[in-house]
Design an enzyme around this catalytic site. Structure first.
Site, mmCIF file in Angstrom:
data_model
loop_
_atom_site.group_PDB
_atom_site.id
_atom_site.type_symbol
_atom_site.label_atom_id
_atom_site.label_comp_id
_atom_site.label_asym_id
_atom_site.label_seq_id
_atom_site.Cartn_x
_atom_site.Cartn_y
_atom_site.Cartn_z
ATOM 1 N N GLN A 1 2.960 10.107 1.233
ATOM 2 C CA GLN A 1 4.267 9.444 1.302
ATOM 3 C C GLN A 1 5.165 9.804 0.121
ATOM 4 O O GLN A 1 6.370 9.603 0.176
ATOM 5 C CB GLN A 1 4.088 7.917 1.334
ATOM 6 C CG GLN A 1 3.499 7.408 2.631
ATOM 7 C CD GLN A 1 3.404 5.905 2.620
ATOM 8 O OE1 GLN A 1 2.444 5.351 2.100
ATOM 9 N NE2 GLN A 1 4.404 5.223 3.151
ATOM 10 N N GLU B 1 -3.333 3.044 5.483
ATOM 11 C CA GLU B 1 -3.186 4.077 4.443
ATOM 12 C C GLU B 1 -4.059 5.305 4.734
ATOM 13 O O GLU B 1 -3.624 6.436 4.522
ATOM 14 C CB GLU B 1 -3.506 3.504 3.057
ATOM 15 C CG GLU B 1 -2.651 2.315 2.610
ATOM 16 C CD GLU B 1 -1.155 2.513 2.792
ATOM 17 O OE1 GLU B 1 -0.678 3.651 2.725
ATOM 18 O OE2 GLU B 1 -0.463 1.508 3.032
ATOM 19 N N CYS C 1 6.023 -0.134 6.850
ATOM 20 C CA CYS C 1 5.653 1.056 6.089
ATOM 21 C C CYS C 1 6.834 1.457 5.216
ATOM 22 O O CYS C 1 7.972 1.438 5.683
ATOM 23 C CB CYS C 1 5.304 2.180 7.067
ATOM 24 S SG CYS C 1 4.799 3.705 6.262
ATOM 25 N N LEU C 2 6.558 1.808 3.966
ATOM 26 C CA LEU C 2 7.657 2.196 3.069
ATOM 27 C C LEU C 2 8.347 3.482 3.549
ATOM 28 O O LEU C 2 9.481 3.744 3.171
ATOM 29 C CB LEU C 2 7.141 2.365 1.634
ATOM 30 C CG LEU C 2 6.650 1.076 0.961
ATOM 31 C CD1 LEU C 2 6.140 1.367 -0.445
ATOM 32 C CD2 LEU C 2 7.741 0.014 0.909
ATOM 33 N N GLY D 1 0.832 -1.196 0.000
ATOM 34 C CA GLY D 1 0.000 0.000 0.000
ATOM 35 C C GLY D 1 0.868 1.246 0.000
ATOM 36 O O GLY D 1 2.024 1.211 0.427
ATOM 37 N N HIS E 1 -2.399 7.529 7.046
ATOM 38 C CA HIS E 1 -1.415 8.407 6.389
ATOM 39 C C HIS E 1 -2.075 9.706 5.915
ATOM 40 O O HIS E 1 -1.480 10.780 6.008
ATOM 41 C CB HIS E 1 -0.804 7.728 5.159
ATOM 42 C CG HIS E 1 0.381 6.860 5.457
ATOM 43 N ND1 HIS E 1 1.533 7.332 6.050
ATOM 44 C CD2 HIS E 1 0.606 5.540 5.234
ATOM 45 C CE1 HIS E 1 2.406 6.341 6.181
ATOM 46 N NE2 HIS E 1 1.873 5.238 5.695
HETATM 47 NI NI NI Z 1 2.718 3.301 5.532
#
Ligand code: NI
Length: 171
Positions: free
Chosen positions: A51, A136, A93-94, A46, A139
């Site tokens: 981000q 998400e 999380c990226l 996701g 975020h």
């Molecule tokens: Ni994330």
């Protein structure tokens, strides 16, 4: 498609509340496609627009585990129902690479959103999909999964991330 660069925690932009998308124009469509590409390139399940530094309410995800790509794009996603039952998943999380922590969230959710063609939809998510969409949407509201942890654990991770960011800048 363009590979987008992913913001790493700590970054003030990851703490901001994203704004609603009012018009799904070519720029938004390109953003969605680039986000899907970027998510796959980083082996993520996701990705939310903040981000990649775009403070708009756009989310892409793909939690399918059958080897087939099935990306889902959600514009202005909103949880309209969540189950009382909760599940624990190890989340990552990226924007916080190499960190994984168990987080408890409602096991299933009903989400209202607009798709990439501008059509209003409602979908029911369970399992990893449910965890992912909640992560998400957080975020979009400036919230990270580490915000569910205690303050000591959270500041430890933030310190580790600051060090990691300095190291990758040096390279
Ligand atoms: Ni994330």
């Amino acid at each position: 498609m363009t590979e987008l660069s992913i913001l790493l925690h700590p970054d003030p932009r990851l703490k901001k509340i994203s704004i609603q998308v009012t018009n799904i124009d070519e720029r938004i469509k390109k953003l969605c496609l680039d986000m899907i590409d970027t998510m796959y390139n980083h082996s993520g399940v996701g990705l939310a627009a903040p981000q990649v530094g775009v403070l708009k309410r756009v989310v892409v995800m793909d939690c399918s585990d059958d080897g087939e790509k099935s990306p889902v794009t959600l514009i202005n996603p909103e949880i309209v129902w969540s189950s009382e039952e909760v599940s624990k998943f190890e989340e990552g999380c990226l924007s916080i690479p190499h960190i994984r922590e168990e987080i408890k969230r409602p096991s299933s959710v009903q989400v209202k959103f607009t798709d990439i063609c501008g059509i209003s939809k409602e979908s029911y998510f369970k399992g990893l999909w449910a965890t992912c969409i909640q992560h998400e949407i957080d975020h979009l509201n400036g919230k990270l999964f580490i915000d569910y942890l205690g303050p000591i654990k959270r500041s430890f991770i933030t310190k580790k991330m600051k060090k990691y960011k300095k190291e990758i800048i040096k390279k």
